[in-house]
Design an enzyme around this catalytic site. Structure first.
Site, PDB file in Angstrom:
ATOM      1  N   ASP A  31      -2.406   6.717  -8.811  1.00 22.03           N
ATOM      2  CA  ASP A  31      -2.238   8.161  -8.582  1.00 22.03           C
ATOM      3  C   ASP A  31      -3.065   8.566  -7.359  1.00 22.03           C
ATOM      4  O   ASP A  31      -4.251   8.251  -7.269  1.00 22.03           O
ATOM      5  CB  ASP A  31      -2.689   8.943  -9.826  1.00 22.03           C
ATOM      6  CG  ASP A  31      -2.178  10.369  -9.835  1.00 22.03           C
ATOM      7  OD1 ASP A  31      -2.284  11.055  -8.792  1.00 22.03           O
ATOM      8  OD2 ASP A  31      -1.678  10.810 -10.883  1.00 22.03           O
ATOM      9  N   SER A  72       1.591  15.645  -9.654  1.00 25.42           N
ATOM     10  CA  SER A  72       1.908  14.385 -10.335  1.00 25.42           C
ATOM     11  C   SER A  72       3.032  14.522 -11.353  1.00 25.42           C
ATOM     12  O   SER A  72       3.673  13.532 -11.706  1.00 25.42           O
ATOM     13  CB  SER A  72       0.664  13.827 -11.030  1.00 25.42           C
ATOM     14  OG  SER A  72      -0.292  13.474 -10.077  1.00 25.42           O
TER      15      SER A  72
END
Ligand code: MG
Ligand code: ZN
Length: 351
Positions: A31, A72
């Site tokens: 991420d 995200s």
């Protein structure tokens, strides 16, 4: 039959079989892991990363449905389900269609599924693979959706969302088919086929603060278990906190998280090399921090980074691939194409 013709027929049959055998798919998401995060991690760690062993490399455009800079949830949904959606939304497209994820599609086709992350298991990235919610913040709803799901192995934090809930339900008790383990040795020892490993009540701390167990350890145990289940598997691995180091503009945080992710890559790539029928895709959902690398000394493992934002940036992120069909992942494409390509791989092989 002529002896040579027989051998030829035999060999052809063997080749067809291996081509049609469903491959394992391991999607690894760092991420917030843009090219500069990778470069920094590489120079800081003996000028090397396991990513150098990947032959095929592409670039992914991360923008969401209506924002150049994604979050995200939207980018997780793009990769999991092949649709662009608004920031904050999980598993639902811009027209309010609830989308099946690649995890769910692979389950329908006889796959096992696993999620192993260093955030909570209900955080946006893993949630994109099983939940459908209009906001990533609906943690209790996301936990409920996971409890109603059929993910075979999951490991990550966020236990409180399962047991300390507004609706007073205890999802761990409700998930009767699962074995919940308390630590890594129980995780390793259990012979259960459905395993929940909720590593922390809240979000797990970062590595420098002492997060345990190590991602590479959780992943290698999961791989061993999946391998023994006699079916192909889809696995999502997330180095969740590379992003959080970026948000904090903290180079040491980021480097520690990347190092653990790289160690995990070692485990995964060694597994794939040994197995011979495992597709590994390594990418990011977006870059975090607008990081640039402005100095350092790779011989001393020192890097000097400069952050431009405490949020995400819109730069393209690399996609590394290894194994069967990995050549599909070269080029420049939208992040939704990562789903499309994984689906093509599933479609090309039979049950
Ligand atoms: Mg994440
Ligand atoms: Zn972030």
């Amino acid at each position: 039959m002529n002896k040579y013709l027989f051998i030829l027929t035999f060999l052809t049959a063997q080749m067809m079989m291996s081509q049609n055998e469903q491959p394992n798919i391991i999607l690894m998401i760092g991420d917030g892991m843009g090219l500069t995060q990778i470069s920094s991690g590489m120079y800081a760690h003996q000028n090397t990363t396991v990513l150098e062993e990947f032959k095929y490399i592409g670039l992914s455009k991360t923008h969401s449905l209506d924002q150049l800079v994604t979050d995200s949830a939207a980018s997780g949904t793009a990769m999991a389900s092949g649709v662009k959606t608004g920031n904050g939304v999980i598993g639902i497209d811009g027209k309010n269609n609830f989308k099946q994820s690649i995890l769910e599609i692979s389950k329908e086709r006889g796959y096992k599924a696993a999620l192993v992350v260093t955030s909570s298991i209900v955080h946006a990235t893993p949630a994109s693979f099983y939940a459908k919610v209009h906001s990533r913040n609906y943690y209790e709803t996301i936990a409920l959706q996971l409890s109603e799901h059929e993910v075979d192995i999951f490991a990550g934090g966020g236990k409180k969302h399962f047991i300390d809930r507004k609706d007073k339900r205890n999802l761990i008790e409700e998930m009767a088919g699962y074995t919940f383990v308390e630590d890594i040795s129980e995780f390793e020892a259990t012979e259960s086929k459905k395993i929940g490993f909720l590593t922390y009540d809240e979000e797990p701390p970062n590595l420098i603060e002492g997060r345990k167990p190590a991602l590479d350890k959780m992943v290698s145990i999961s791989l061993e278990k999946l391998e023994n289940q006699g079916a192909p598997f889809f696995m999502l691995v997330e180095g969740s906190q590379i992003d959080w180091g970026g948000h904090d503009n903290d180079m040491n945080y980021l480097l520690a998280e990347f190092k653990e992710f790289d160690k995990t890559l070692r485990e995964v790539l060694d597994f794939a090399k040994k197995d011979g029928n495992t597709l590994v895709i390594v990418t990011a959902d977006h870059e975090t921090g607008g990081l640039s690398l402005v100095g350092g000394n790779y011989k001393k493992g020192k890097v000097k980074g400069k952050f431009n934002t405490e949020g995400h940036s819109a730069t393209m992120v690399p996609v590394f691939s290894y194994g069967p069909s990995s050549e599909k992942f070269i080029g420049i494409y939208e992040n939704t194409a990562i789903f499309d390509k994984m689906l093509q791989v599933l479609d090309a092989t039979k049950n």
